[in-house]
Structures are given as C-alpha cells and as structure tokens.
Scaffold this active site. Structure first.
Site, PDB file in Angstrom:
ATOM      1  N   GLN A 438      44.014 -30.480  40.264  1.00  0.00           N
ATOM      2  CA  GLN A 438      43.529 -31.459  41.241  1.00  0.00           C
ATOM      3  C   GLN A 438      44.207 -31.227  42.582  1.00  0.00           C
ATOM      4  O   GLN A 438      45.439 -31.170  42.662  1.00  0.00           O
ATOM      5  CB  GLN A 438      43.814 -32.882  40.755  1.00  0.00           C
ATOM      6  CG  GLN A 438      43.309 -33.966  41.686  1.00  0.00           C
ATOM      7  CD  GLN A 438      43.463 -35.352  41.076  1.00  0.00           C
ATOM      8  OE1 GLN A 438      42.709 -35.740  40.196  1.00  0.00           O
ATOM      9  NE2 GLN A 438      44.449 -36.086  41.545  1.00  0.00           N
ATOM     10  N   SER A 441      46.332 -34.754  46.911  1.00  0.00           N
ATOM     11  CA  SER A 441      47.467 -35.211  47.712  1.00  0.00           C
ATOM     12  C   SER A 441      47.891 -34.169  48.744  1.00  0.00           C
ATOM     13  O   SER A 441      47.786 -32.958  48.517  1.00  0.00           O
ATOM     14  CB  SER A 441      48.660 -35.531  46.811  1.00  0.00           C
ATOM     15  OG  SER A 441      48.381 -36.623  45.982  1.00  0.00           O
ATOM     16  N   SER A 473      49.795 -30.159  39.676  1.00  0.00           N
ATOM     17  CA  SER A 473      50.241 -29.643  38.382  1.00  0.00           C
ATOM     18  C   SER A 473      49.271 -28.566  37.907  1.00  0.00           C
ATOM     19  O   SER A 473      48.069 -28.630  38.174  1.00  0.00           O
ATOM     20  CB  SER A 473      50.343 -30.765  37.354  1.00  0.00           C
ATOM     21  OG  SER A 473      49.106 -31.410  37.195  1.00  0.00           O
ATOM     22  N   GLU A 556      32.948 -45.485  30.228  1.00  0.00           N
ATOM     23  CA  GLU A 556      34.291 -44.925  30.234  1.00  0.00           C
ATOM     24  C   GLU A 556      34.848 -44.738  28.834  1.00  0.00           C
ATOM     25  O   GLU A 556      34.396 -45.344  27.880  1.00  0.00           O
ATOM     26  CB  GLU A 556      35.219 -45.823  31.050  1.00  0.00           C
ATOM     27  CG  GLU A 556      34.859 -45.847  32.532  1.00  0.00           C
ATOM     28  CD  GLU A 556      35.780 -46.749  33.329  1.00  0.00           C
ATOM     29  OE1 GLU A 556      36.566 -47.475  32.695  1.00  0.00           O
ATOM     30  OE2 GLU A 556      35.702 -46.730  34.555  1.00  0.00           O
TER      31      GLU A 556
END
Length: 689
Positions: A438, A441, A473, A556
């Site tokens: 991902q 950030s 990560s 979900e």
C-alpha cells in the site's frame, strides 16, 4: 449501543424507559429530599409491570425469561434511574431457589433489600425481606425478624441500613450457599452500570452539541471531543462486559464465573469514570444540584461499593484464567446456518484431504478464501454463511492464507475497477501469484491523507508519478502497489486525488528499507521519479480516488474471535506463578478483562451483522480499546519478567519484541487521537472544529 441486540430486547428496553419516565423516576428522587415516603411506592410499581420477575420461572408467576432478558430491563431502568428495590429484588429472586419467596416477588407482595455486608444493606428500611451475608453464605430474612438501623447513603435513589440478625431464628429461611458477592448481583448490577454509563454519555454529548464558548459549540474543541470519545470507549466496554456476563449464564458455571469476573473488573469502575466525565463536560451546570447528573454519579459510586472491591475481582479473574478457563465464542444462529452447514462441511473436508500445496488453489477456486467477495471470486456470502464456512474450515484444520494488503486492494478493484482489471488482478491475488503493498502515507501526509503531495502528470498513454511514500510494509517484495496520487493540484484537498495500481518493478521506483525502533526494517520508503503508470492501471475515475480509498464493499468480512486472549496477556498469565509481586494478580486480571472486552466488541458487531443490522459503535471502539489492551499488556509482561527481561530467553525476546512493536499500533491506520476525533464526529455527531 445498549445491551440488547435483538428487536425484542430493543422493544423491552424502550418500554421500560418509557414507563419510568411516565412515572417520574427522577422527580420522585428529588421529592424524597423532603418527603421520606416519596420512594416507597416504587417496589410495587416495578412489580406491577413484572420487572422484578422477568427471569423467574413461570411456575412461580414469573416471566420465564432468561438472565439476559432481565439484564436488558435492568439496564433500561438504570438509564432512567428507577429508584427503590428493583435491582435488589430481582437479584434475590434469582439467588434463592425458594418457591414462596419467588411467588411473592412475582405478585409484588415481597420486595428484598440486599447487601454484601450486614453494615450496608440496600433498601433495608423499605423492603419486606432482607438478604444478608452469614457465615455459610447468604440468608433471606423477613424484615420483622431482624433489627434495621438506618444508615446514610450517597445514593439518594435508594436507602441503606445496617441489619443485625443475632441468631438466625428460622432454619427454614431461604439460603444461598456461597459467600461474597453473588454472581446474580454482579450480572444485574453490571447491567445497571451500563445504563448509568449510557445516560451519562448521551447527556454529555447532547450538551456538547449545543453549549457555546468562544464563539463555537464546545463539542468542536478537541479536548471535549476526546473526552466524549473516551466516554464512548468506556461505556461500550461496560455494555459489552455486562451483556456477556448475562449471556454466559447459559454456558455453564466456568464460563459464567469468567464472564462475571470480567464484568466486575470493567463495569463498576467504568460507570464511575463516565459519570465523572459527564459532570466535567457539563462544567458548572453539572456541579449544580438542579442538574440530574449528580444522581447518576451517586448511583454509580454506591453500586461499586455494593458489589465490592474491583481489584479483588480482577485478582480472582486472573486466578480463574490460570486454571485454563477462557470464554468460548459460541454462536446461536437460530437455525439460519442449516442451509449452509452440510455443503460447507463437505467442502472443508474435501480441501483438508488435499496436499498442503494444493489447498490454496482449491480455496480460491470454490470461493472459500474470500467468501464475502462477489462471484466468481467469492460467494457473495452474507454474515451467517461466512461464519459457517469459518467454523467448518477450522474444524477440518484448514487454514486460509493471509492476503495481507491484497485483502484491501482486491475489494477496491472489485468495487471500482474495470472488468479487465478484475480479471487481471483478483484471481492471481487469491492464488498468491500477486503480492500487494500500500502506497498511501507520505512524510507530510500520515493520518491526513488528503494533504498528500505525490503528483501524477498526464503523458501519452498514461501518467507519470513523482514523489515519496513511507511506512510501506513488504514493498521490497511486492509485485504491485495500490497508490494515491494528486492529479489536480488546484482541486480541494479531498478532490483531485486518483487511485492507481503500480507495477513495483517499474523504472524510476527506488525502495529503501526503513529501520524501526524494534531494530528491524519492516517498513520502507518508496521514491517515485517519473514512474510511468498506463491508463489501464487507473482504478475508477480520475480525481475520484478518495472515495475508493475510504470505502470497501458493502458486504464486509465478518469473523468470530477465538478464545485466546492475545500473546502478551497469555504470557502474563503464565508469569503469575513466578512473580512475587502482590499487585500482579490484580494487574493481570485487569489485562485479561480488557482483552476479553476487545473480543466481545467484535462479537457484538458480528451478531449485529447476523441480525441484519448496520454496524454499531463496537467496531470503531474495538480499534481504540484494542490498541490500549495490546500496548498495556505488552508492557505488563515486561514488568512481570523482571530481571529475565535482560536475558535471551525465548519469552524475554518475545516480550521485548511485542513491547517495542506494539508502539506502532496507536499510530498505524490513523493515530489514536485522530480516531477519537473521528469517533466523536461520526459516531457521536459532535461538530467539527
């Protein structure tokens, strides 16, 4: 959210609150200041509605309900601050297996004052019978067979008195053979504590929405918003623990005692804290006699005194856990699972018979790896089917592989991507051919993603991405990354952002390990220098990436927590046998209780999904409470290790790693402070600054 989850419990709670308000419960408490008889009718009033006997057998004239039914009513009565002997009478009816006493409670001719000490028996002056501790446990005595000496209670809604029995005059009196606070008292008092905490939260929040200072509503001030969010965390924890204490009564003595221990540790301190915070938010008006808040603070502090020392309860809980007792997460599907059970069991057993290397492909092919995803990649399974598949895979000892970031990236592509993108990425993600990272950030855009600066400039056939990402990560081994970049520099912060999937082997990408305080490099910095991303790797519309970043599929994933309390808590429990610290049992017990509450919040959220309800506050609160539980318990394990902490023993190394690694939990995925802002605004409805 209140204790009750089902429609029937919601209706019961609403009817009790409406009744109490119509009878003027608070007005009666105020009147009692000058009229000593103002509270006298309330025992009969509660009996007329059947509130004291909801869980008593029908053969005794009771409602034949469950302990949970009774707890739902007591919580609602606590919210309305129903005065008099409702709680104590309902508890006594459950404690004493005596037909005459129960029949009298059911028809309203008997009310019971109750105490865990003869020095302070609640409602001793107005009840017909008194439940008093004796050497062999507790005994229920008609009031005319005892001497009652009036006392003074901080709780203005209930009287208190000292009871002097002397020699118990009648050997045929109803007896309860266990010493200490009866389990029935802990369960129903915890339910009342939940009602108190909920009223205090609601009252503080409503005031914070309208009270103005310095030209704006005080709920917009971060200090007030965080205080209200912390009240939400505590009140939801109190409710979850109280609910489980009542629910566990159906699952045997061990489970009931464990759940009651959690409730005793969490609920009474929690209610006091929320009541104090309510007055803090109210400010000067909360300190006046005219406001009702002090009545709730008085009830909360007296209730805690009635059930006894919460530190002792925590120590008893740790002793229980040392014997191996854990709360099992059983689900009553009410028959809704039957349509899925046989097929799920057969398929799980079939996969269990395959070689380990073939299991992942089989799970991906039949939709069992991510059953909540839509077909053909999943089953479009609802909550019940998901849980049944989980249960059968676990029973067959089949473990699902962890999709890691793929579990977030793939649903986003399923929701916003094209058919070609779904075919290209989803299947290989399931089979493990594609690993994701991902890329959200940035150094100046952590929790505030809307301020990200990575720019994407139009070029022939695609986009050129330039900028820096951080805290990524597995970027060093990922095949693809999901990335947010700004495609319109002139748009408002949340607009002008687009969502890309990036080939991590593209020219211009520089991945640098980022060493963290653990000493390891779990994360990376990723630098982009004119990295080309083709148009077919844009997910959704240009400048509409923010919506994709903050939403997932409506269907979900749901799951049930296991019985394990977490690595740090389990380690702390094993260390109890070695520590000499007299404070250790209480500290470990409190860690156990908090860890269990985190699991209960998840369980309640899952049960709401099964019931077809929208997500409640539990799922959001679980993140905040879970972070505190994991960080605090890791620190506790280090403390209990003592000098061993400096060795290279296996458990010392594990404890050191957990302590250091868990520091990121209150930062990753949004800092605790930001999440409290979100909880205050989105759940409690407080205004933005």
């Amino acid at each position: 959210m209140p204790i009750g989850i089902s429609d029937e419990h919601t209706e019961l709670a609403a009817s009790v609150r409406k009744w109490a308000e119509s009878q003027g419960s608070i007005a009666a408490i105020r009147a009692a200041e000058t009229d000593s008889e103002a509270l006298a009718p309330w025992g009969a009033l509660a009996a007329e509605l059947g509130l004291s006997a909801i869980a008593l057998p029908e053969s005794a004239g009771g409602g034949g309900g469950t302990l949970l039914d009774q707890a739902v009513a007591i919580e609602a009565a606590g919210y309305a601050l129903v005065p008099g002997p409702l709680l104590t009478t309902a508890v006594a009816g459950l404690m004493y297996d005596d037909a005459e006493l129960r029949a009298g409670i059911a028809d309203g001719s008997i009310t019971v004052g109750l105490g865990t000490s003869a020095l302070a028996v609640v409602e001793a002056g107005r009840a017909t019978h008194l439940s008093v501790p004796v050497a062999a446990g507790h005994v229920a005595v008609p009031v005319d067979q005892a001497e009652v000496r009036p006392g003074a209670s901080v709780d203005l809604s209930r009287g208190v008195g000292e009871v002097v029995l002397g020699d118990v005059p009648n050997t045929d009196l109803p007896t309860y053979p266990k010493s200490g606070a009866p389990l029935e008292l802990i369960v129903l008092a915890a339910a009342e504590a939940s009602g108190i905490a909920r009223w205090c939260l609601d009252t503080a929040v409503e005031y914070a929405k309208v009270r103005e200072q310095f030209g704006q509503k005080i709920g917009a001030f971060q200090a007030v918003k965080h205080l209200c969010a912390e009240m939400l965390e505590i009140s939801e924890s109190v409710t979850a623990a109280a609910w489980d204490a009542a629910e566990a009564a159906e699952h045997g003595e061990e489970q009931a005692l464990f759940a009651a221990g959690v409730a005793a540790t969490i609920c009474f301190d929690g209610a006091v804290e929320v009541a104090k915070s309510c007055i803090q938010v109210l400010g000067g008006i909360g300190f006046t006699y005219e406001h009702d808040a002090h009545f709730y603070l008085r009830r909360a502090i007296a209730l805690r005194a009635l059930v006894g020392d919460t530190g002792e309860a925590a120590a008893a809980l740790s002793a229980c856990a040392r014997t191996g007792v854990r709360r099992s997460g059983e689900i009553d599907f009410g028959g809704l699972d039957e349509q899925f059970r046989a097929d799920a069991r057969a398929e799980a057993q079939r996969i269990a018979g395959l070689a380990d290397d073939d299991r992942r492909a089989a799970l991906a092919a039949n939709g069992y790896l991510a059953p909540h995803w839509p077909a053909p990649y999943g089953l479009g399974a609802g909550p019940v089917q998901q849980l049944v598949i989980d249960q059968e895979l676990q029973s067959a000892d089949v473990e699902r592989p962890d999709l890691v970031i793929g579990a977030w990236a793939a649903p986003t592509i399923l929701e916003g991507g094209t058919d070609e993108q779904r075919e290209r990425f989803i299947g290989p993600t399931l089979t493990g051919e594609i690993t994701w990272c991902q890329l959200f950030s940035e150094p100046g855009a952590g929790s505030d993603l809307a301020s990200l600066r990575m720019k994407a400039e139009r070029t022939d056939g695609g986009w050129l991405l330039t900028g820096q990402k951080v805290w990524n990560s597995i970027a060093e081994r990922a095949d693809w990354g999901v990335c947010l970049a700004r495609t319109d520099a002139d748009a408002k912060p949340h607009a002008g952002i687009s969502y890309f999937v990036v080939d991590m082997k593209s020219a211009g990408i520089d991945i640098r390990p980022l060493r963290e305080l653990t000493g390891e490099a779990l994360f990376n910095e990723v630098f982009f220098d004119n990295v080309f991303v083709p148009d077919d790797c844009v997910v959704g519309e240009i400048n509409k990436g923010w919506r994709l970043a903050v939403t997932t599929l409506a269907n979900e994933r749901v799951a049930m927590a296991g019985s394990k309390l977490g690595d740090s808590v389990e380690l702390a429990i094993t260390l109890l046998d070695e520590t000499r610290s007299p404070a250790a049992p209480e500290k470990v017990g409190r860690a156990i209780a908090l860890a269990q509450v985190v699991k209960l919040l998840g369980t309640r959220s899952t049960l709401r999904s099964i019931a077809g309800q929208g997500p409640g506050a539990e799922s959001s609160v679980a993140k905040l409470v879970g972070v505190r539980s994991r960080q605090d318990s890791a620190e506790l394990a280090m403390e209990l290790l003592g000098p061993e902490m400096f060795t290279r023993s296996e458990r010392a190394l594990a404890a050191n790693d957990l302590f250091l690694r868990n520091r990121c939990l209150s930062i990753a995925g949004g800092t605790t402070q930001i999440l409290r802002n979100v909880a205050g605004e989105r759940i409690l409805g407080l205004p933005r600054a």
